[in-house]
Design an enzyme around this catalytic site. Structure first.
Site, PDB file in Angstrom:
ATOM      1  N   TYR A  80      98.484  92.359  55.270  1.00 61.84           N
ATOM      2  CA  TYR A  80      99.185  93.557  54.825  1.00 61.84           C
ATOM      3  C   TYR A  80      98.253  94.376  53.912  1.00 61.84           C
ATOM      4  O   TYR A  80      98.105  95.584  54.082  1.00 61.84           O
ATOM      5  CB  TYR A  80     100.462  93.159  54.079  1.00 61.84           C
ATOM      6  CG  TYR A  80     101.189  94.342  53.485  1.00 61.84           C
ATOM      7  CD1 TYR A  80     102.052  95.108  54.260  1.00 61.84           C
ATOM      8  CD2 TYR A  80     100.996  94.708  52.151  1.00 61.84           C
ATOM      9  CE1 TYR A  80     102.708  96.197  53.724  1.00 61.84           C
ATOM     10  CE2 TYR A  80     101.645  95.803  51.608  1.00 61.84           C
ATOM     11  CZ  TYR A  80     102.503  96.549  52.398  1.00 61.84           C
ATOM     12  OH  TYR A  80     103.134  97.637  51.868  1.00 61.84           O
TER      13      TYR A  80
ATOM     14  N   LYS B  76      99.854  87.851  38.112  1.00 58.18           N
ATOM     15  CA  LYS B  76     100.785  88.692  38.881  1.00 58.18           C
ATOM     16  C   LYS B  76     101.667  87.774  39.711  1.00 58.18           C
ATOM     17  O   LYS B  76     101.242  87.222  40.723  1.00 58.18           O
ATOM     18  CB  LYS B  76      99.997  89.641  39.785  1.00 58.18           C
ATOM     19  CG  LYS B  76     100.883  90.598  40.570  1.00 58.18           C
ATOM     20  CD  LYS B  76     100.031  91.629  41.304  1.00 58.18           C
ATOM     21  CE  LYS B  76     100.881  92.605  42.071  1.00 58.18           C
ATOM     22  NZ  LYS B  76     101.656  91.946  43.135  1.00 58.18           N
TER      23      LYS B  76
END
Ligand SMILES: [Zn+2]
Length: 696
Positions: free
Chosen positions: A43, A126
């Site tokens: 992606y 993250k």
């Protein structure tokens, strides 16, 4: 930014259109359906490519550019919509250290700071979860919303109230209005337990912890959410009535003091080198962290600088996400299964103890072939390192149990589908089932070939009919069954889509092939390396199919040791141009397999091909010996030879005193010189085509 290759505007516009569609599609799968079909790395690659194109062709940026949208629109959701008081942003990505240095340089340029000025940055892991905004008024939770498309999210207030990490009331002295933003996630261990329970209950199994978190939170019935082990980590804020600190780091510590969890890995640094060191430290600990992370986020620490830097499109100029490269994980190889493809190739597939790699649960890997298994030295029970990189198919990159002393895995020598022998031809890595037409895995493909135009050419027996008849068990015994289909006439007429006329036409087309061309029949059997030209060459020499079989069996008799071990026959055993070891061995394999011998006998009991004769047409070159040399542009070498034959000429491989004619294409070398030396007539391909055309 990634450099892009020279590209025309039309091509770039085209590609940007395709990327916008593809990215929107994957966004929807990811955010709305919680079921991604490509890896995060793939992606990201699409996004990066789109960004590079947008940078190179800014005037082509589309109205529906992926950069103008955040996440997915929420229209399909059963939950109420919430318009965010302040847009929820996403982050630009960095993939290399240089990107991080460039980010800091950009910040300096924008703020007009001297090059030596320190730019303080916070850095935190993250987390791979679901972004959520928690609105507190007078310290009390009043609303919780998902990110949605950044402007409009979903109301998940009752669901969020069931999450123990999220306090109903903030401890201490928070401003009147304070929106805390962060990630709702599921810990790896909780995810594994949930999936095990779901599997047991035959309920939906989630692809990864992120999807499990999203699927658990976005429930109309909050009691479902309550039963799921969701967690929360704060990483920022949205609308606030007051900003009680001067920098990012202190703000996060304040939020933490109000009773909301903040990443334990949050740190503050003064140089690029220091944040990169923190990045490496987090990367090293990634596997042992209780939750999935996919990178490290850096933010400019000073809030006055953040305010000056502002936003570009959907992302702040003062923050960037430094992503990790493709992830690897360790797991156990539980079993090696063999799959048989439609062409008979045996492919080993590794069954793994499921493991999360790059955010996706992996339970199967391809082991490619016998050699790859040998290279890795893997056996069931081994600990292996699995990687998901640019491609979606995960692979084993290392065997941790490697032990040269033990017995290696034994690759099967029989087809697991039909039990026929499975062999690898000399010099080939792939092991193939020799069952061909009788192998369940190959039947459809082989029958389709058998009736195709180049082979028996049975009109009206297409893919759909073959699939239908196979399903009914009418073609179980292989191609001979094609000639027995008429026995099912009444049953066929009773089926939908079959009328008397179509059935009669089909049977007539089949009956018309009771005396087929022997070479086409041989080609139709799909023996490896025996193409249309080779089949003709073999039959020109051996004339009938029984003679061919006898010759192969004779070769088998002559070239084997006393214990039955086969030894190679001379490459020129049949003294046919173009028939060498590969063809010889393929023929021997075919007739060695009892299933194939039975199939052959069965087929020849249904059809009687007449002796093979090459029909020739009288022509200018009849009786001549012709040599083709150089690159032929309108036909293959085999086709040229077949043409010569059809015209009554003999095609030879080398120029000699017996040669009558040389047909030379571009790049013809020594043969052309020899022809000149011998005074032989030389023509080009166009002249040859004229001779063929003249013969009619
Ligand atoms: Zn088989």
């Amino acid at each position: 930014m990634t450099e892009i290759e020279p590209l025309s505007e039309a091509d770039a516009a085209n590609e940007m259109m395709r990327l916008a569609k593809a990215i929107a599609h994957h966004n929807r799968l990811y955010h709305a359906d919680d079921s991604p079909e490509i890896s995060d790395a793939d992606y990201d690659a699409l996004v990066r490519r789109n960004n590079a194109l947008e940078e190179a062709f800014p005037h082509l940026i589309r109205a529906d550019s992926p950069n103008k949208l955040v996440g997915a629109a929420v229209e399909a959701s059963p939950l109420a919509k919430v318009t965010h008081a302040q847009r929820m942003m996403s982050l630009d990505n960095a993939f290399a250290d240089d990107d991080v240095a460039e980010f800091v340089a950009r910040v300096r340029r924008f703020l007009n700071l001297p090059e030596e000025a320190a730019v303080g940055l916070t850095a935190e892991d993250k987390i791979d979860g679901l972004s959520c905004s928690l609105r507190y008024e007078q310290g009390v939770l009043v609303q919780a919303a998902t990110r949605g498309d950044g402007s409009v999210g979903e109301d998940v207030t009752p669901n969020v109230r069931t999450i123990s990490d999220i306090p109903e009331k903030l401890a201490g002295d928070a401003p009147d209005v304070f929106e805390i933003r962060g990630e709702i996630y599921m810990a790896k261990a909780d995810f594994a337990a949930l999936n095990a329970a779901q599997q047991k209950a035959e309920a939906k199994v989630f692809a990864n912890p992120r999807n499990a978190a999203a699927g658990s939170l976005r429930q109309k019935d909050a009691s479902v959410t309550a039963a799921r082990p969701l967690r929360f980590l704060a990483h920022g804020w949205g609308e606030v009535s007051a900003v009680p600190a001067a920098n990012q780091y202190d703000m996060m510590r304040l939020i933490e003091s109000w009773g909301v969890p903040v990443s334990p890995l949050l740190g503050r640094f003064d140089s690029v080198a220091d944040v990169l060191a923190h990045y490496r430290a987090i990367e090293t600990r990634r596997a042992e962290l209780p939750y999935d992370i996919d990178g490290v986020v850096y933010k400019v620490d000073r809030l006055d600088w953040q305010a000056r830097l502002g936003f570009v499109a959907k992302a702040p100029r003062w923050a960037i996400a430094h992503k990790f490269p493709a992830e690897r994980a360790q797991t156990t190889l539980e079993a090696i299964d063999i799959q048989v493809g439609r062409t008979g190739k045996l492919t080993p597939v590794g069954r793994l103890t499921p493991v999360t790699v790059g955010g996706v649960v992996v339970s199967n890997v391809t082991l490619h072939n016998r050699d790859e298994i040998g290279r890795l030295g893997v056996r069931p029970g081994d600990r292996v390192v699995v990687q998901r990189a640019g491609d979606v198919i995960p692979q084993v990159v290392e065997n941790l149990t490697r032990d040269e002393a033990r017995d290696p895995y034994v690759f099967p020598d029989h087809c697991p589908v039909c039990g026929s022998e499975a062999v690898a031809a000399e010099g080939e890595v792939d092991v193939r089932c020799t069952g061909g037409l009788i192998c369940g895995a190959q039947k459809f493909e082989r029958l389709r070939h058998f009736v195709s135009r180049g082979a028996l050419d049975i009109e009206g027996l297409g893919e759909k009919s073959i699939a239908e008849f196979l399903e009914l068990g009418w073609l179980d015994k292989g191609p001979a069954d094609v000639f027995r289909l008429h026995e099912h006439r009444d049953e066929l007429l009773a089926r939908e889509g079959w009328k008397e006329k179509s059935v009669d036409n089909l049977f007539a087309a089949i009956e018309a092939k009771r005396q087929p061309d022997a070479a086409r029949l041989l080609f139709g059997l799909g023996i490896r390396h025996v193409g249309a030209v080779t089949a003709r060459d073999l039959l020109k020499r051996l004339v009938t199919l029984p003679a061919l079989r006898m010759a192969v069996e004779q070769m088998n008799e002559m070239y084997r040791l006393e214990d039955g071990t086969r030894i190679p026959a001379p490459a020129n055993y049949f003294e046919i141009d173009g028939v060498g070891t590969a063809v010889n061995e393929a023929l021997r394999d075919f007739f060695h397999e009892p299933h194939n011998r039975a199939l052959w006998d069965d087929l020849l009991s249904e059809v009687s091909p007449p002796p093979f004769v090459v029909e020739t047409r009288a022509s200018e070159v009849s009786g001549m010996t012709v040599v083709f040399t150089g690159k032929l542009e309108t036909m293959s070498r085999d086709e040229a030879k077949a043409q010569a034959e059809a015209l009554g000429a003999k095609a030879a491989g080398s120029v000699s005193a017996k040669t009558d004619l040389v047909v030379a294409g571009p790049g013809a070398g020594s043969k052309l010189k020899q022809a000149a030396a011998l005074g032989i007539r030389v023509i080009d391909e166009a002249d040859w085509a004229a001779i063929v055309a003249a013969a009619g």
